[in-house]
Each structure stands twice: as structure tokens, then as C-alpha cells.
Design a protein around this motif. Sequence first.
Motif, PDB file in Angstrom:
ATOM      1  N   ALA A  12       0.793  -1.080  -0.105  1.00 19.46           N
ATOM      2  CA  ALA A  12       0.003   0.088   0.089  1.00 19.46           C
ATOM      3  C   ALA A  12       1.007   1.112   0.098  1.00 19.46           C
ATOM      4  O   ALA A  12       0.755   2.199  -0.746  1.00 19.46           O
ATOM      5  CB  ALA A  12      -0.968  -0.035   1.444  1.00 19.46           C
ATOM      6  N   GLY A  14      -4.407   1.879  -7.611  1.00 21.75           N
ATOM      7  CA  GLY A  14      -5.534   0.607  -7.604  1.00 21.75           C
ATOM      8  C   GLY A  14      -4.696  -0.339  -8.378  1.00 21.75           C
ATOM      9  O   GLY A  14      -3.692  -0.258  -8.896  1.00 21.75           O
ATOM     10  N   LEU A  15      -5.477  -1.521  -8.304  1.00 25.60           N
ATOM     11  CA  LEU A  15      -4.750  -2.773  -9.294  1.00 25.60           C
ATOM     12  C   LEU A  15      -5.097  -2.679 -10.642  1.00 25.60           C
ATOM     13  O   LEU A  15      -6.076  -2.527 -11.008  1.00 25.60           O
ATOM     14  CB  LEU A  15      -5.319  -4.206  -8.618  1.00 25.60           C
ATOM     15  N   THR A  64       5.526  -9.026 -10.407  1.00 21.44           N
ATOM     16  CA  THR A  64       5.810  -7.696  -9.753  1.00 21.44           C
ATOM     17  C   THR A  64       5.997  -6.694 -10.905  1.00 21.44           C
ATOM     18  O   THR A  64       6.255  -7.029 -12.069  1.00 21.44           O
ATOM     19  CB  THR A  64       7.261  -7.891  -8.900  1.00 21.44           C
ATOM     20  N   THR A  65       5.289  -5.513 -10.543  1.00 18.93           N
ATOM     21  CA  THR A  65       5.373  -4.398 -11.501  1.00 18.93           C
ATOM     22  C   THR A  65       6.252  -3.443 -10.929  1.00 18.93           C
ATOM     23  O   THR A  65       6.611  -2.315 -11.545  1.00 18.93           O
ATOM     24  CB  THR A  65       4.054  -3.860 -11.260  1.00 18.93           C
ATOM     25  N   LYS A  66       7.070  -3.714  -9.850  1.00 11.80           N
ATOM     26  CA  LYS A  66       8.112  -3.017  -9.228  1.00 11.80           C
ATOM     27  C   LYS A  66       9.502  -2.959  -9.893  1.00 11.80           C
ATOM     28  O   LYS A  66       9.705  -4.050 -10.455  1.00 11.80           O
ATOM     29  CB  LYS A  66       8.193  -3.384  -7.584  1.00 11.80           C
ATOM     30  N   LEU A  92      10.327  -8.601  -5.290  1.00 12.05           N
ATOM     31  CA  LEU A  92      10.538 -10.206  -5.785  1.00 12.05           C
ATOM     32  C   LEU A  92       9.298 -10.637  -6.374  1.00 12.05           C
ATOM     33  O   LEU A  92       9.138 -11.669  -7.155  1.00 12.05           O
ATOM     34  CB  LEU A  92      10.833 -10.907  -4.693  1.00 12.05           C
ATOM     35  N   GLY A  93       8.033 -10.145  -6.267  1.00 10.05           N
ATOM     36  CA  GLY A  93       6.815 -10.650  -6.699  1.00 10.05           C
ATOM     37  C   GLY A  93       6.285 -11.843  -5.933  1.00 10.05           C
ATOM     38  O   GLY A  93       5.583 -12.735  -6.350  1.00 10.05           O
ATOM     39  N   GLY A 116       5.358 -11.475  -2.425  1.00 12.80           N
ATOM     40  CA  GLY A 116       4.565 -11.100  -1.206  1.00 12.80           C
ATOM     41  C   GLY A 116       3.178 -11.562  -1.018  1.00 12.80           C
ATOM     42  O   GLY A 116       2.748 -12.186  -0.210  1.00 12.80           O
TER      43      GLY A 116
HETATM   44  P1  ADP Z   1       6.197  -7.287  -4.905  1.00 10.76           P
HETATM   45  O1  ADP Z   1       5.413  -6.390  -3.953  1.00 10.76           O
HETATM   46  O2  ADP Z   1       7.443  -7.737  -4.782  1.00 10.76           O
HETATM   47  O3  ADP Z   1       5.766  -6.736  -6.231  1.00 10.76           O
HETATM   48  P2  ADP Z   1       3.715  -8.710  -4.341  1.00 10.76           P
HETATM   49  O4  ADP Z   1       3.273  -9.984  -4.741  1.00 10.76           O
HETATM   50  O5  ADP Z   1       3.630  -8.099  -3.224  1.00 10.76           O
HETATM   51  O6  ADP Z   1       5.210  -8.638  -4.993  1.00 10.76           O
HETATM   52  O7  ADP Z   1       2.581  -7.684  -5.437  1.00 10.76           O
HETATM   53  C1  ADP Z   1       2.771  -8.011  -6.653  1.00 10.76           C
HETATM   54  C2  ADP Z   1       2.042  -6.951  -7.623  1.00 10.76           C
HETATM   55  O8  ADP Z   1       0.869  -6.565  -7.270  1.00 10.76           O
HETATM   56  C3  ADP Z   1       3.145  -5.515  -7.319  1.00 10.76           C
HETATM   57  O9  ADP Z   1       4.086  -5.803  -8.062  1.00 10.76           O
HETATM   58  C4  ADP Z   1       1.774  -4.654  -7.795  1.00 10.76           C
HETATM   59  O10 ADP Z   1       2.001  -4.529  -9.283  1.00 10.76           O
HETATM   60  C5  ADP Z   1       0.726  -5.128  -7.324  1.00 10.76           C
HETATM   61  N1  ADP Z   1       0.235  -4.606  -6.157  1.00 10.76           N
HETATM   62  C6  ADP Z   1       0.243  -5.239  -4.733  1.00 10.76           C
HETATM   63  N2  ADP Z   1      -0.295  -4.266  -3.696  1.00 10.76           N
HETATM   64  C7  ADP Z   1      -0.756  -3.361  -4.431  1.00 10.76           C
HETATM   65  C8  ADP Z   1      -1.556  -2.091  -4.261  1.00 10.76           C
HETATM   66  N3  ADP Z   1      -1.650  -1.783  -2.866  1.00 10.76           N
HETATM   67  N4  ADP Z   1      -1.829  -1.140  -5.283  1.00 10.76           N
HETATM   68  C9  ADP Z   1      -1.470  -1.417  -6.582  1.00 10.76           C
HETATM   69  N5  ADP Z   1      -0.761  -2.470  -7.056  1.00 10.76           N
HETATM   70  C10 ADP Z   1      -0.270  -3.442  -6.002  1.00 10.76           C
END
Ligand code: ADP
Length: 656
Positions: free
Chosen positions: A549, A585-586, A600-602, A608-609, A611
Motif C-alpha cells: 500500500a 489501484g490494481l 511484480t510491477t515494481k 520479488l513478486g 509478497g
Molecule cells: P512485490 O511487492 O514484490 O511486487 P507482491 O506479490 O507483493 O510482489 O505484489 C505483486 C504486484 O501486485 C505488485 O508488483 C503490484 O503491481 C501489485 N500490487 C500489490 N499491492 C498493490 C497495491 N496496494 N496497489 C497497487 N498494486 C499493488
Amino acid sequence: MQITAMPNRQSSAVSSAPSTPSRASRSAHDRPPRRQRGLAAVAQLLALLALAGLVGLAGWLGYRYTFDAALARQAERGQVQLRLYGQALSSELARYDFVPSLLSLDDEISALLARPDDPARVAAANAHLAAVNTRAGTLAVFVLDRQGRVRATSNWQRPDSYLGEDLSFRPYFQAAIDGQLGRFYGVGTTRDESGYYLSAPLGNGNGQRPSGVAVVKVGLEPLEQRWQTADMQMLLSDENGVVILASEPSWKLRARRPLSAAQRERLNRSLQYNRAPLDPLEFTRVRAMNNGDALVRMRRGPSMLEQNAMLPGTEWQLTLLTDTSQARMAALNTAALCGVLTAFVLLLGAAWNVRRRIVSERLAARAALEAANSELERKVAERTADLTSANHLLQTEIAERIRTERELRQAQDGLLQAGKLAAVGQMSTGIAHELNQPLAALRTLSGNTQKFLARGDLATAQANLGTIIGLVEKMGRITGALKSFARKPGRNGKGSALLADAIDNALFLLETRVQAVRPEIVRDVDRTLMVACDPNRLEQVLVNLIGNALDAMAADPAKRPPRLELRAAVAEGMVRCTIRDNGPGLSEEAFARLFEPFFTTKPAGQGLGLGLTLSAGILDEYGGTLIASNHPDGGACFTMVLPMAGKETHDGAHTQ
Ligand code: ADP
């Protein structure tokens, strides 16, 4: 749009049993065709008819035999009776035979016939005849002259006396005048009184022509009366077949055989029956018997056994009619007995037959059962062998599964640890910053404290040391939190945690990132709410969700004032904890692949994708779920659902 992290439990395909023919169609198949059923019904009907026929035949034979035997006995008895009655009748008639002949010897009669017109002789003869009549017990005694005129009579005093009557037409006169004894049954022309006439010639000695005829009239009614008392019917018919005596009065003067016109003419002329109509008395012959007897029936009356016998010395026929109802009753009884016995024997035979069939059917059924049993045993043996081999396979598979699962858990643990370490890595800059600040302050403070001590300013040195202790404690807290976060928890799916404490710890661990984003934090979580989850794992999930978040709000291109909402509610024994941000948002792609590992989009080095994948796995392990959605007012919304574990009491213990 909602996505739940519940692993998609595939419902095991239920293999349907091989289709068997339906009961209806089977029973229709088993049922014999209509034609066969019809034939069976006809056969049953025929058997019943045959049974009834045999019973009827047996009854009829029994009836016939008994009836004939009883009739034969009855006929024997009848013959005896007939003989007795015949003899009685003959002797009764013979009693008077002498009377007319006796008169030829009488002087009065001889004198009368010599001078028939002499009133004195007539009177003397009349008186004599009256005396004879009374003595003999006859109806009348009278004398006719050669011309057939009555010259003297016993009933001379009666107004309807025969005296002077011409009776030359009477056959008994004809016979006597011809020198024979006349016997004649007739009905009197004067008084219409029937009687038996006996006549004898008078004065015909030495081959002379008779000078007259003596006649005796005898009444046969006393005989008749005797018959009427007997329990049978008797009748006497004369040479013309006319009934002259009968136990049944209405039968009298009726013809037993049809009379020809000539006969009727002759009888009318002789006035034998005084012009009686001579209606026929005909019995319907039911059956003629060998000995001349016959079974007869009069109109609708009961059948009677008719037996005839000629009266000796006459052309008269004596007929005996006896009731056959006793013989019939005996025959009916025998018939019923025969019928019942036959039915019993036949039914016994049928029952025996049925029993024999049942026994053979039972034997066949037992043989079929035994065959089916051995077949079943064979199949069971086959199936057991199959099952044993399948069991072996299954056990091997289970062992393989357990091994794989263990490996998977190890991998998952590794991943979890990797995720945690990734988070720690993410946090490392902040932590370094957090630690550097108190370290710099410590250096300055400790330098200053040395100077104050050298100066002897102990009070300030004292204050500085207090500040130093506070800083060291803060650093200890940071490293302690990190240590506990990075610790590998026990894996048993058990434990409970205070949700509010877990949120506090997560926020503390993310302190640096929170400071960087500076969101407005809205918190609505009951401090006493407990969830069924290991505290370390719960923290890990919260760090992931809150961290995501914070990342989303930090990366919000719209640059809205960040706002983080943390709320918890209880429904149906489950705690629903929502973490909502007001970031972008998603995205659609993120929705589709949210729980995919390594999605992951980070930017590299930041995520790491793992979480969300790990968080969903942890919640699932504790009987919970993770639900991701986009809030209608913008931003992502993650709902953590976990079973409630009771509330914390004031002294720190918690209730379940
Ligand atoms: P990471 O955080 O390592 O990318 P996660 O499994 O935690 O892996 O999250 C995967 C993806 O889900 C994120 O890269 C992001 O694109 C999306 N995401 C997760 N939480 C949120 C959120 N609160 N708002 C927008 N996108 C989110």
C-alpha cells in the motif's frame, strides 16, 4: 471485481457407475409376453374346467350307481308288496264268487223264474235276496230273467231299486246267459255307483239254456281305503285299461291307455262306466327298466317307480307306484360324497404337483445361487487382487506425495524466508538511516559528555547519559524487531495473535517507509481482537500488505494526499481486516496475475513478486483467505480473513 486467494480446490470427479437398465425396462423385459400370459390363463381355465368336469363325472357316476342300486332294492320291496296286494285283492273278489252260483240252488229264485209275474213269488225272492245281500255284505244281489230284466233284487224297497230294469246290455248278463261266470266292473246306471259285478247262470242244469241270471254287486271301496293309508300309490285298471280302483280318488275312471273310437262306442253302448268321460291318465315314462318296471312322472310331480302285475284269473292289472325320493336323496348324498372325494383327491394331486415343482424350483434356485456365489467369490478374489495392487500403487503414490509435499514445504519455507529477507532488504536503507541518526547523536553526545565530565558539570553529563540510554534502547528495539521478523517460525498452523499488536509491529518495521510516504493513517481496530494465526506470520502478511500500500501510494502518479485505512470487523466467527490505500489501484494485468509467484510491477531490486503469494499461503494455512479488490472510490483494498481466536482480557490472558 474480486479475486480470492483460496487455492482452487478441484472437486474430484465422481465417476458415474456404468449405466444399468432401469427397473421399469428390466421388469418389462423379465415379464412374460402378453401372449404367454394369455396362454397360461387359458391353460388354467382348462385345468379348472377339467377339474370341474371330473368332479361332476364322479358325482354323476356315484349318483347313478346309488340310485340304480336303491331302485333295485325298492323294486324288490315293491314286487313283494304288489304280490301281497294282488293276493289280497284276488281273495277279496273270490270271497263272493260262490254267491251267484249259490242262488241257483234257492227255491225262491227257482220259483220266481218259473212264474216271474207272480207278486207273491217276487216278494219272497226279494226278501230272500235282501237277506243274502246283508249276510254276504255285498252292495246288491239281484236276479234277471232270460231277457235281461230284473225280476227280484235285494234293494227292492229303495225308490231307485233295479226292479224291472232291462240290463240285457250288460256284459255280465251276456256272459252268464251264455252259461259262463261273468265278471265285470261297472258303474251303476241307476245310482251311478261303481261296483264289481259277478254273475252266474240260473237253471242251466242238464245242458239247458239258463232260465235267468243271478248277479252280485260288490263294493271295492274298503280295499281302496286300505290303499289310501299306505305310503304309496296303487291303482287297478281293468281289461279296457280304465282305472277302476285307485288310492288317489281323482285317478278313478281314467284311461291308462288311449281308447279307440270303436272301443268308446262299445263302452258307451254297454254303459259300463255310465258314460264317464274316461280322460287319459298318462304317466310320462322317464326310464324303462329291465324287469318291465319303469320310472314315471306325472306332470311335474316327483318321479315314481311303476310296477305292474296282472291279477290272477283276470285281465286286470294292479299297478304300484312308489316314491323314489329316498333313493334320490341317497343318490344325491353319494354324488356329493363322490364329488367331494374326487375334488379332494384332485386337489391333493395338484398340491403335491405344486410342491414337487416348488422343490425342483428351489433346487434349481439353490444351484443358481451356488453358481452365483462361486462366481461372486471369483470376482471378489479378482477384485481383491486388483485392489491390493491398486493399494500398493496408492501407497507408493502417497509416499511420493508426502515426499513432494515435504520438499514443497521446504521450498515454501525457503521462499518465505526469501520474501522476508527481501522485505528486510527493502527496509535496510531505512533501517540504516534509523540507526545512523542515533549513532551520530550518540557520538556527539558522548563527546560532549566527556567534556562536561572534564569540566565537572556532572548534572549536564548525567542528562546526556540519560539521552544516550534512550537512544540505545530505540536502536535495540529496531534490531529486536528485525530479528524477530527474520526468525523462522514453527510451522504447525496453530497459535493466536492480537491483531492490533501485529499491526503496531508491522508499522514499526515499516517506520522508515511510512515516514517517507507520510500517509494519513485511519485505524479502526479493536485492541482486544485476537485471530487464530502465529503472530510472526501475521506480522509478515501485514508488512507485505501495508508495504504494498505504501509503495502504491508513493508511486501514485496523481499525487493524492496518501491515506491508509486499517479496519477490522467480526462476522460469523471470522475477523475481516481491511487494508485500503488511495493509490492507483490494481491494474487489469495485476488482477489476473496477482497471486502468481514472482509477478511484480515494481522496479528491479524493489520487489520479488512473492509478497501476495506467500501472504495468501499463510492465511490459507490458518483457515483464512485473502481477498483483493479495487475500491469504488479508488485505490486497492486487501481484506485478510482469519478465524477469530477470542478476546484479550485485562490481565493479558485471552479467552477462546
Ligand atoms: P512485490 O511487492 O514484490 O511486487 P507482491 O506479490 O507483493 O510482489 O505484489 C505483486 C504486484 O501486485 C505488485 O508488483 C503490484 O503491481 C501489485 N500490487 C500489490 N499491492 C498493490 C497495491 N496496494 N496497489 C497497487 N498494486 C499493488
